[in-house]
Scaffold this motif. Structure first.
Motif, short mmCIF file in Angstrom:
data_model
loop_
_atom_site.label_atom_id
_atom_site.label_comp_id
_atom_site.label_asym_id
_atom_site.label_seq_id
_atom_site.Cartn_x
_atom_site.Cartn_y
_atom_site.Cartn_z
N ALA A 16 0.83 -1.21 0.00
CA ALA A 16 0.00 0.00 0.00
C ALA A 16 0.86 1.25 0.00
O ALA A 16 0.71 2.13 -0.85
N GLU A 35 8.71 3.69 7.73
CA GLU A 35 8.51 2.24 7.84
C GLU A 35 9.34 1.69 9.01
O GLU A 35 10.54 1.95 9.11
N THR A 43 3.96 -7.19 5.00
CA THR A 43 3.62 -8.58 5.34
C THR A 43 4.70 -9.55 4.89
O THR A 43 5.08 -10.47 5.62
N TRP A 46 7.94 -9.30 7.00
CA TRP A 46 7.91 -9.80 8.37
C TRP A 46 7.64 -11.30 8.47
O TRP A 46 8.19 -11.97 9.33
N ASP A 55 -2.17 -17.11 -0.49
CA ASP A 55 -3.29 -18.01 -0.68
C ASP A 55 -4.08 -17.71 -1.94
O ASP A 55 -4.75 -18.58 -2.49
N TYR A 61 -2.68 -11.73 -7.46
CA TYR A 61 -2.13 -10.97 -6.35
C TYR A 61 -0.86 -10.28 -6.82
O TYR A 61 0.25 -10.68 -6.50
N VAL A 108 6.31 5.26 13.67
CA VAL A 108 5.50 6.42 14.05
C VAL A 108 4.80 6.10 15.36
O VAL A 108 4.12 5.08 15.48
N MET A 436 -6.36 -8.54 -1.47
CA MET A 436 -6.00 -7.23 -0.93
C MET A 436 -5.25 -6.35 -1.90
O MET A 436 -5.22 -5.14 -1.76
C1 LIG Z 1 0.90 -14.61 6.41
C2 LIG Z 1 0.01 -13.74 5.60
C3 LIG Z 1 -0.48 -14.18 4.38
C4 LIG Z 1 -1.29 -13.38 3.62
N1 LIG Z 1 -1.80 -13.85 2.44
C5 LIG Z 1 -2.62 -13.07 1.71
C6 LIG Z 1 -3.19 -13.54 0.50
O1 LIG Z 1 -3.01 -14.67 0.11
N2 LIG Z 1 -3.97 -12.71 -0.21
C7 LIG Z 1 -4.23 -11.44 0.21
O2 LIG Z 1 -4.95 -10.72 -0.47
N3 LIG Z 1 -3.70 -10.96 1.34
C8 LIG Z 1 -2.91 -11.75 2.11
N4 LIG Z 1 -2.41 -11.26 3.28
C9 LIG Z 1 -2.72 -9.90 3.69
C10 LIG Z 1 -1.56 -8.95 3.42
O3 LIG Z 1 -1.33 -8.31 4.61
C11 LIG Z 1 -1.93 -7.98 2.31
O4 LIG Z 1 -2.16 -8.71 1.14
C12 LIG Z 1 -0.89 -6.92 1.96
O5 LIG Z 1 0.40 -7.44 1.89
C13 LIG Z 1 -0.96 -5.77 2.90
O6 LIG Z 1 -0.16 -4.72 2.45
P1 LIG Z 1 -0.14 -3.33 3.22
O7 LIG Z 1 0.87 -2.52 2.60
O8 LIG Z 1 -1.50 -2.80 3.32
O9 LIG Z 1 0.23 -3.73 4.71
P2 LIG Z 1 1.55 -4.51 5.31
O10 LIG Z 1 2.10 -5.33 4.23
O11 LIG Z 1 1.10 -5.11 6.53
O12 LIG Z 1 2.52 -3.32 5.53
C14 LIG Z 1 2.32 -2.41 6.57
C15 LIG Z 1 3.66 -1.88 6.99
O13 LIG Z 1 3.43 -0.83 7.91
C16 LIG Z 1 4.47 -0.87 8.85
N5 LIG Z 1 3.98 -0.20 10.06
C17 LIG Z 1 2.89 -0.50 10.79
N6 LIG Z 1 2.77 0.36 11.81
C18 LIG Z 1 3.79 1.21 11.72
C19 LIG Z 1 4.20 2.34 12.48
N7 LIG Z 1 3.51 2.76 13.53
N8 LIG Z 1 5.30 2.99 12.10
C20 LIG Z 1 6.01 2.59 11.03
N9 LIG Z 1 5.67 1.54 10.27
C21 LIG Z 1 4.57 0.86 10.61
C22 LIG Z 1 4.73 -2.32 9.08
O14 LIG Z 1 6.03 -2.53 9.54
C23 LIG Z 1 4.51 -2.89 7.70
O15 LIG Z 1 5.72 -3.04 7.01
C24 LIG Z 1 -1.62 -12.08 4.07
C25 LIG Z 1 -1.15 -11.64 5.31
C26 LIG Z 1 -0.35 -12.46 6.06
C27 LIG Z 1 0.14 -11.96 7.38
#
Ligand SMILES: Cc1cc2nc3c(=O)[nH]c(=O)nc-3n(C[C@H](O)[C@H](O)[C@H](O)COP(=O)(O)OP(=O)(O)OC[C@H]3O[C@@H](n4cnc5c(N)ncnc54)[C@H](O)[C@@H]3O)c2cc1C
Length: 854
Positions: A16, A35, A43, A46, A55, A61, A108, A436
């Motif tokens: 995102a 970050e 995700t 970590w 999945d 995806y 943050v 997502m």
């Molecule tokens: C094991 C697993 C498998 C998954 N499989 C799928 C799947 O098959 N299909 C699907 O659609 N989705 C899946 N997901 C959901 C997945 O989280 C999303 O698809 C997507 O990667 C989310 O991206 P994002 O950027 O929104 O959030 P994230 O990838 O969670 O990134 C958020 C980032 O924000 C950072 N952050 C958070 N709080 C703070 C703060 N206060 N200060 C600084 N940095 C911060 C974190 O360190 C992290 O790096 C899965 C999730 C997990 C955990």
């Protein structure tokens, strides 16, 4: 030197945050992306536990905003593993020079809105303070691992691992005694790997989960070919689909086929190895418990096929929660693990863990020593990362305080009291119930477009209105209410975190519908938002008109059928069409007895059908007039509704036929309706009804007839009616109100169909008669108590409401219910549209009240 004052601060550099950074730069906004980790990927940065993989098929995806990636990046598997997805994120970051815009290892901690400067002040773990106009949480739905709520976790002296914070260098469990606590998705993915190394593995399970084999392998050739052949069409299909993945949608109920057929269909879905396919095999898996149970049975049978020890198989078999109400999982040889001699399963619901000790785990009188404990205990989902930051909005309100009873948002993107604050895939958006990647891109693009629009028009702040936020809460609840989610303790409901309020966190109305709503909100001048800046204000309170989700789904299905317009048919054709449609509907509930017969109409015999409750009589009697615009229908055409009202209200319903137009024009239907009422009044006792307890009811044109005969009974010496229940009635043929314009097209009963009905039924002159337009009666005083139900999206809404108001003005006791998100026909669709249930329950209690105390 990094800028201290920027247009936008973004927290998080997962998929995102990365995409948002790209778009902000493209639009010329200054930004800082902060970050906590030391690389991109979120995700996939970590979650490095063995077996971690996507999945959703990776064909679906992946980013769509850079079409070149489709050729540049080839996924090695259908379900790519974590290292490959992380490499993909790194590749994109390098290609688009995103690294230069991200500060890593910066957390943050705090953010506060300064209402005089109209800016946010952000405080970081490195002691930096940054100010910004807009503040975006791209912090992820599943980024805060949940602390295990087990006593003694800090005592254990061996190795401790958390799946969501796995060591970068990996872990070798060879020769170790290992405990895994938890059996959610991460455990299910990692277990086969851990089991293959460990000397001894004990799995502590609280709730078993449904899981199906991924049948991983090369990318699915069919999907890839479709994507390559027409990328735009494929991606649009994903964006407008219910889940963000192009998929064949079900057309049949699980209860409409035999168990053998159902299992054969499920087997076909199973073989596809796609996460969302099983749940989409039937139309009603998500909303009907019995239908869902068919899927549960199938899934459990699969566990029993694999796991050799029947007791272990049973312990692994989910019971007590509906399929899909906990995150279904995909695995590679998960259940097979439990056939291995060195693997043991402990059901901690029966044998609770009493404590983690320095050397192992104590449970149910046993102590087992371990070298390593793996916590696969899930996440503080959806809200965890957002409220982890101390966010203060206007007037000192903190987000934590505001959300103490559950998150409140408008569109899952914004929240009242926190101007210029945005969440990507926040609570109240499809997020974790979707692919997502699709949801992330949609939110990023919405935020980008909002920021550009505001800049172009000179606005500095944007904030949703309290009314819009409340409407959205109600809509999200409407959506949740028709599903089975609320009955399950899941992380979707916040139930895995002690003290977290129980609400369905994601929006379950579907990805496509959600996108349409967000787009509409923006295109119609930011509906539900207040914008301010440079001495200007724009307040567009809305409303975003929100249909009940099941009603909208039905309309979507109807749209695909390309049905011919009724008004283009002859009455005979329209009747044939209606009869054919009736064969496809659900039958409605059983009642005590059904008796058919004939009664003397005004010009010859007509048919009736009596619905008698199962309880002992005599019963109050409701004379019911069917809908169909005076042209269509019969005494049996509203059969499911009559059954439903009979059962719910415990009253006898006598549904009577009347002559139809154009063969018998106005006032033939009125004459027959009146004759029916007279006849019922005379014969009620013979039917086992109470002759002094008679009410009338009707739907649509039948509601018109019920209203008319209620007036005739008042003016012609009886019978004295106890009440009139009018469902979306026609009350005035002489005018066309605002609802005709708002809802004239697209909601089954159209303006044109209504005109077709009127033309067949009554001349322009006749329409002015009170027997055609009961609203025009010179007096409505002394009429029986009324209950009037209208639909929000019905052309007839306003005339139904007008009749209710006019009755009330004349001193008649009136209950009025405008069914939110309903169309003219939807409330009658018993057992097909769950959202109509509560409306019919109100109608039934209205009927009971007519007869109460007599
Ligand atoms: C094991 C697993 C498998 C998954 N499989 C799928 C799947 O098959 N299909 C699907 O659609 N989705 C899946 N997901 C959901 C997945 O989280 C999303 O698809 C997507 O990667 C989310 O991206 P994002 O950027 O929104 O959030 P994230 O990838 O969670 O990134 C958020 C980032 O924000 C950072 N952050 C958070 N709080 C703070 C703060 N206060 N200060 C600084 N940095 C911060 C974190 O360190 C992290 O790096 C899965 C999730 C997990 C955990």
């Amino acid at each position: 030197m990094a800028e201290k004052d920027v247009d936008v601060v973004v927290v998080g550099a997962g998929f995102a945050g990365m995409y948002l950074l790209h778009e902000l730069r493209k639009q010329g906004f200054s930004s800082r992306v902060l970050e906590a980790g030391d690389d991109v990927g979120g995700t996939w940065y970590w979650n490095r536990y063995p077996g971690a993989r996507c999945d959703i098929a990776t064909t679906d995806y992946q980013y769509t905003w850079d079409p070149e990636l489709l050729d540049e990046w080839q996924w090695s598997e259908k379900h790519a593993a974590q290292p490959e997805i992380l490499r993909y994120a790194q590749y994109v970051a390098k290609k688009h020079d995103l690294y230069s815009g991200i500060d890593f290892e910066v957390r943050v901690d705090k953010a506060a809105w300064d209402d005089s400067a109209k800016k946010w002040t952000i405080h970081t773990s490195t002691g930096e303070t940054i100010t910004c106009r807009h503040y975006v949480m791209a912090t992820g739905c599943l980024s805060v691992p949940k602390d295990p709520d087990i006593p003694g976790t800090d005592r254990f002296k061996g190795n401790v691992y958390v799946t969501g914070r796995w060591p970068h260098e990996g872990v070798d469990f060879t020769g170790q005694r290992v405990a895994v606590i938890g059996t959610g998705s991460s455990a299910i993915q990692s277990m086969p790997h851990i089991a293959s190394q460990a000397k001894q593995l004990v799995v502590f399970q609280r709730t078993p989960n449904f899981s199906m084999p991924a049948f991983n392998g090369p990318q699915p050739p069919g999907r890839v070919a479709r994507l390559k052949a027409d990328r735009v069409a494929y991606q649009n299909e994903a964006r407008m689909s219910p889940t963000g993945v192009p998929m064949e949608m079900a057309t049949v109920s699980a209860l409409a086929v035999s168990r053998e057929e159902a299992f054969a269909m499920l087997e076909k879905s199973w073989r596809k190895g796609e996460l969302l396919q099983i749940g989409a095999t039937f139309t009603d898996v998500g909303i009907n418990r019995a239908a869902n149970e068919v899927v549960c049975d199938f899934m459990r049978s699969k566990i029993h096929e694999v796991v050799k020890d029947p007791e272990t198989a049973e312990t692994l078999s989910p019971r007590g929660h509906a399929y899909g109400t906990k995150r279904p999982c995909m695995d590679t040889n998960y259940f097979e693990v439990f056939n291995m001699p060195h693997v043991r399963l402990v059901d901690i619901r029966k044998k609770p863990i009493t404590s983690i000790t320095e050397t192992g785990i104590d449970f149910d009188g046993e102590s087992i020593e371990f070298d390593s404990i793996v916590y696969a205990t899930g996440f503080d989902a959806m809200t965890g990362a957002i409220v982890n930051v101390d966010i203060t909005g206007k007037n000192g309100l903190t987000l934590k305080k505001k959300w103490e009873n559950g998150p409140l948002t408008y569109l899952g993107l914004t929240t009242v009291g926190f101007p210029n604050f945005y969440m990507i895939t926040g609570p109240g958006s499809p997020s974790v119930l979707s692919n997502m990647m699709v949801s992330i891109e949609q939110h990023v693009e919405w935020i980008r477009d909002a920021l550009v629009d505001m800049r172009d028009k000179g606005f500095e702040t944007i904030e949703p209105t309290a009314a819009a936020e409340e409407d959205w809460r109600v809509h999200c609840t409407d959506c949740a209410d028709i599903t089975l989610f609320q009955d399950t303790n899941s992380w979707y409901m916040g139930a895995n975190v002690p003290g977290k309020p129980r609400v369905l966190l994601p929006y379950i109305g579907g990805v496509g519908r959600y996108r349409r709503i967000c787009t509409e909100a923006m295109q119609r001048g930011f509906l539900g938002f207040e914008l301010q800046g440079n001495g200007k204000q724009q307040l567009n309170p809305g409303p975003v008109r929100l249909m009940q989700p099941d009603v909208e789904m039905m309309l979507d299905v109807m749209a695909t059928l390309e049905l011919p317009p009724i008004e283009a048919m002859s009455p005979a054709e329209a009747r044939g069409f209606m009869d054919a449609s009736a064969t496809m509907r659900a039958p409605g509930p059983d009642v005590g007895e059904i008796v058919d017969g004939t009664f003397p109409g005004a010009d010859g015999d007509l048919e009736y059908r009596v619905y008698r409750p199962a309880s002992a009589g005599p019963h109050p009697v409701v004379v019911y007039y069917h809908g169909g615009g005076w042209v269509l229908g019969s005494h049996t055409s509203d059969d499911p509704l009559c059954r439903d009202l009979c059962k719910r209200a415990d009253v006898m319903i006598i549904s009577v036929n009347y002559r139809h137009a154009p063969e018998a024009r106005f006032p033939a239907a009125v004459d027959d309706a009146w004759a029916a009422l007279q006849w019922v009044a005379k014969n009620a006792s013979a039917f086992g009804g109470k002759p002094d307890q008679i009410a009338v009811a009707g739907w649509s044109a039948g509601g018109n007839l019920a209203a008319v005969v209620a007036q005739m009974a008042r003016d012609n010496g009886g019978p004295k009616l106890k009440g009139q229940l009018l469902l979306t009635p026609v009350t005035d043929g002489s005018r066309q109100s605002a609802s005709y314009i708002e809802n004239g097209e697209g909601y089954v009963l159209t303006k044109n169909v209504m005109e077709w009905f009127w033309n067949h039924y009554a001349s322009a002159e006749d329409r002015k008669s009170v027997k055609a337009s009961p609203l025009l009666a010179p007096s409505l005083a002394n009429l029986p108590p009324a209950m009037i139900v209208t639909g929000q999206f019905d052309p007839l809404r306003d005339e139904g409401n007008a009749y209710a108001h006019a009755l009330a003005d004349a001193g008649v006791p009136v209950k009025r219910l405008q069914a939110r998100g309903h169309i003219h026909t939807s409330i009658t669709m018993v057992d097909m549209l769950p959202s109509g249930q509560s409306v019919r329950a109100h109608m039934a209690s209205g009927l009971r009240e007519f007869f109460a105390g007599n």
